[in-house]
Design an enzyme around this catalytic site. Structure first.
Site, PDB file in Angstrom:
ATOM      1  CE  LYS A   1      -0.969   1.881  -3.655  1.00  0.00           C
ATOM      2  NZ  LYS A   1      -0.623   0.464  -3.913  1.00  0.00           N
TER       3      LYS A   1
ATOM      4  CE1 TYR B   1      -0.025   4.958  -5.414  1.00  0.00           C
ATOM      5  CE2 TYR B   1      -0.052   6.452  -3.527  1.00  0.00           C
ATOM      6  CZ  TYR B   1       0.436   5.318  -4.152  1.00  0.00           C
ATOM      7  OH  TYR B   1       1.363   4.522  -3.513  1.00  0.00           O
TER       8      TYR B   1
ATOM      9  CB  SER C   1      -0.934  -0.029   1.211  1.00  0.00           C
ATOM     10  OG  SER C   1      -1.781   1.094   1.240  1.00  0.00           O
TER      11      SER C   1
END
Length: 280
Positions: free
Chosen positions: A153, A149, A135
């Site tokens: 995550k 992004y 992660s």
């Protein structure tokens, strides 16, 4: 540390490459996936007996299932699977194209989910194993110009935290690795940037441009040391659910979570106001 068999996605660069190199140096078997075998030609040549290189695009769900099934069939037991493939996409949310949004979700989130799901029945049937999901501390802390992004995550963190509870009775451990900035291709090579709009010039959303410019300061994280800590984590029992790598990343994560908790604590009266009165 005993030798194990590892299945790792995205081993052509960054943490994937560094982990694979260190594992092979110690005699572990590694099945590593790439999109271009030329990038790991050195490992293929040096470790022909213990390194199996496979072509995989993690956006191809059928290919993921096929690769995972065939790997367990060939090796009999795989001790550790590492979902590592992914990339960064930078730009304000408005600047991103639909195709860019779809692709990063397919790679970082859906690809990781399907890779882990594919391995679960095999790990359960063999009586246990370890899942490591790369992660980022960006799975806990959000910055402008990184919205998609962070979406991937934050998403994979929720998925893995739930799965960890589901599979613990089968002796399967799950670890989320949350690295801070590191001197890898993720930042200085593979990062993708949206078609930037002049309306966002001078906006915090474009602050990432300094981060991607190595001439303005290198990232503090050492990929080799980070890879070593990830490898060492499989010796820990029970598996650590989260592992932050980098002092800067840890400090930012702690300060963000403290602020979040403080904000929640201010909402005690508001939250209670939506309950039915006691006894009703």
């Amino acid at each position: 540390m005993k030798n194990r068999t590892w299945l790792i996605t995205g081993v052509s660069s960054g943490f994937g490459y560094e982990m694979t190199k260190q594992l092979l140096e110690k005699g572990n078997k590694v099945i590593g996936t790439v999109r271009n075998k030329n990038k790991v030609a050195d490992l293929i040549e040096k470790y022909p007996d213990i390194f199996t290189c496979e072509i995989l695009d993690v956006t191809d769900i059928h290919a993921i299932h096929k690769l995972v099934d065939s790997s367990f069939e060939k090796f009999g037991r795989i001790d550790v699977i590492v979902s590592n493939a992914g990339y960064g996409l930078f730009g304000a949310a408005e600047e991103l194209s639909d195709a860019e949004v779809d692709h990063i979700i397919a790679t970082n989130l859906t690809g990781s989910i399907q890779f882990i799901r594919s391995a679960l029945p095999h790990l359960r049937n063999q009586g246990g194993g370890r899942i490591i999901q790369l992660s980022s501390y960006g799975g806990q802390v959000a910055f402008p110009g990184n919205s998609m992004y962070h979406a991937t995550k934050f998403g994979i963190e929720g998925f893995c935290e739930s799965v960890a509870q589901e599979v613990a009775p089968f002796k399967i451990g799950v670890t989320l690795v949350e690295p801070g900035g590191a001197r890898t291709e993720f930042r200085y090579g593979s990062a993708q940037v949206a078609n930037l709009m002049p309306e966002y010039d001078g906006n915090p959303a474009h602050g990432f441009l300094n981060m991607l410019d190595a001439s303005k300061g290198q990232a503090p994280g050492d990929p080799a040391r980070m890879a070593a800590r990830i490898i060492e984590s499989v010796e820990k029992e029970p598996a650590p659910l989260r592992m932050v790598l980098g002092s800067q990343a840890l400090a930012n994560t702690i300060s963000t979570l403290k602020a979040r908790v403080a904000d929640f604590e201010k909402q005690t009266e508001l939250a209670a106001s939506t309950d039915f009165p006691a006894g009703e």
